[in-house]
Scaffold this motif. Structure first.
Motif, PDB file in Angstrom:
ATOM      1  N   SER A   1      -7.656  24.714  29.802  1.00 10.75           N
ATOM      2  CA  SER A   1      -7.442  25.008  28.381  1.00 10.75           C
ATOM      3  C   SER A   1      -7.830  26.453  28.059  1.00 10.75           C
ATOM      4  O   SER A   1      -7.161  27.118  27.266  1.00 10.75           O
ATOM      5  CB  SER A   1      -8.228  24.032  27.498  1.00 10.75           C
ATOM      6  OG  SER A   1      -9.583  23.982  27.864  1.00 10.75           O
ATOM      7  N   PHE A   2      -8.884  26.956  28.689  1.00 11.39           N
ATOM      8  CA  PHE A   2      -9.306  28.338  28.496  1.00 11.39           C
ATOM      9  C   PHE A   2      -8.208  29.292  28.980  1.00 11.39           C
ATOM     10  O   PHE A   2      -7.860  30.263  28.299  1.00 11.39           O
ATOM     11  CB  PHE A   2     -10.609  28.583  29.270  1.00 11.39           C
ATOM     12  CG  PHE A   2     -11.178  29.963  29.104  1.00 11.39           C
ATOM     13  CD1 PHE A   2     -11.774  30.343  27.911  1.00 11.39           C
ATOM     14  CD2 PHE A   2     -11.130  30.877  30.149  1.00 11.39           C
ATOM     15  CE1 PHE A   2     -12.311  31.617  27.763  1.00 11.39           C
ATOM     16  CE2 PHE A   2     -11.669  32.148  30.002  1.00 11.39           C
ATOM     17  CZ  PHE A   2     -12.257  32.520  28.806  1.00 11.39           C
TER      18      PHE A   2
ATOM     19  N   ILE B   1     -11.758  22.354  31.277  1.00 11.51           N
ATOM     20  CA  ILE B   1     -12.234  23.557  30.584  1.00 11.51           C
ATOM     21  C   ILE B   1     -11.465  24.790  31.067  1.00 11.51           C
ATOM     22  O   ILE B   1     -10.971  25.595  30.259  1.00 11.51           O
ATOM     23  CB  ILE B   1     -13.748  23.753  30.815  1.00 11.51           C
ATOM     24  CG1 ILE B   1     -14.543  22.653  30.114  1.00 11.51           C
ATOM     25  CG2 ILE B   1     -14.199  25.132  30.309  1.00 11.51           C
ATOM     26  CD1 ILE B   1     -16.032  22.677  30.414  1.00 11.51           C
TER      27      ILE B   1
ATOM     28  N   TYR C   1     -11.427  25.795  23.365  1.00 12.21           N
ATOM     29  CA  TYR C   1     -11.291  26.640  24.557  1.00 12.21           C
ATOM     30  C   TYR C   1     -10.042  27.509  24.510  1.00 12.21           C
ATOM     31  O   TYR C   1     -10.016  28.606  25.091  1.00 12.21           O
ATOM     32  CB  TYR C   1     -11.338  25.783  25.820  1.00 12.21           C
ATOM     33  CG  TYR C   1     -12.731  25.291  26.134  1.00 12.21           C
ATOM     34  CD1 TYR C   1     -13.720  26.186  26.544  1.00 12.21           C
ATOM     35  CD2 TYR C   1     -13.082  23.951  25.976  1.00 12.21           C
ATOM     36  CE1 TYR C   1     -15.018  25.756  26.798  1.00 12.21           C
ATOM     37  CE2 TYR C   1     -14.374  23.511  26.242  1.00 12.21           C
ATOM     38  CZ  TYR C   1     -15.334  24.420  26.647  1.00 12.21           C
ATOM     39  OH  TYR C   1     -16.620  23.991  26.897  1.00 12.21           O
TER      40      TYR C   1
END
Length: 221
Positions: A196-197, A193, A75
């Motif tokens: 981390s993205f 998600i 990610y």
């Protein structure tokens, strides 16, 4: 209502970063250089010591060490690729303006989960939520600088810089509203998600956009 107010005030602290563009400063290159590099340092610190560890903590609830780290890495790469994609699409614009726009997009993606976290923590316990919102408010200030300085000095128009910074600022209370509406559907996996993205976006932006642009203007001092 109190939780949404706290989240709103935390987000609006981003606007304090625009104070720099209202100062009458003669050496604009120095302001641009220092502002961009300072913002890059803050973004890097937030990503490494805040977003990535939190992402790992949430992923680790579902997976072992290696799969959790692999997912974070994937990610992070996706986040960097998004910035690269936007950067290529914005080639027609001045590089400084492009940095400001990408900063705004990155910070919108960063502020929405922040707003969710601020709202939920304040809702569960004000003793936790209030100090957390204050710390978030403080690090929102240099994020406002990262948007307002490049956009103002590339367009020479304060209202455009102010407007773009305001959009990023209001994305935080938007996160609070979303958490209020979809409170039961927000889980730690989705958080991991998003975090981390966003870290990937911010690291790419800081290391490959803000710092090089800051160094370029530093050479003109």
């Amino acid at each position: 209502f109190l939780c949404l107010t706290i989240t709103l005030l935390s987000g609006l602290s981003t606007m304090l970063g625009t104070f720099v563009i209202f100062l009458n400063i003669k050496n604009k290159n120095k302001v641009i250089s220092l502002g961009l590099i300072f913002s890059a340092i803050i973004m890097t610190i937030i990503s490494i010591f805040d977003l990535i560890p939190d992402s790992f903590k949430y992923f680790n609830e579902y997976y072992e060490l290696i799969p959790s780290l692999m997912l974070i890495f994937i990610y992070l790469i996706f986040g960097g690729l998004l910035v690269e994609f936007i950067s290529k699409k914005e080639k027609k614009y001045d590089s400084l303006y492009k940095v400001g726009i990408i900063s705004m997009i990155a910070l919108i993606l960063h502020n929405i989960p922040e707003g969710i976290i601020t709202f939920i923590s304040s809702y569960k316990d004000l003793k936790i939520g209030l100090p957390l919102s204050i710390s978030i408010a403080l690090h929102n200030i240099p994020e406002g600088i990262a948007i307002s300085i490049p956009i103002y000095y590339s367009t020479k128009k304060r209202y455009i810089a102010f407007y773009h910074t305001l959009i990023a600022a209001l994305s935080e209370p938007l996160g609070g509203v979303l958490s209020y509406i979809f409170f039961k559907n927000i889980n730690n996996y989705l958080f991991s998600i998003i975090l981390s993205f966003t870290a990937g976006i911010m690291l790419y932006l800081a290391l490959l956009e803000l710092i090089p642009e800051g160094v370029k203007y530093g050479k003109r001092i």
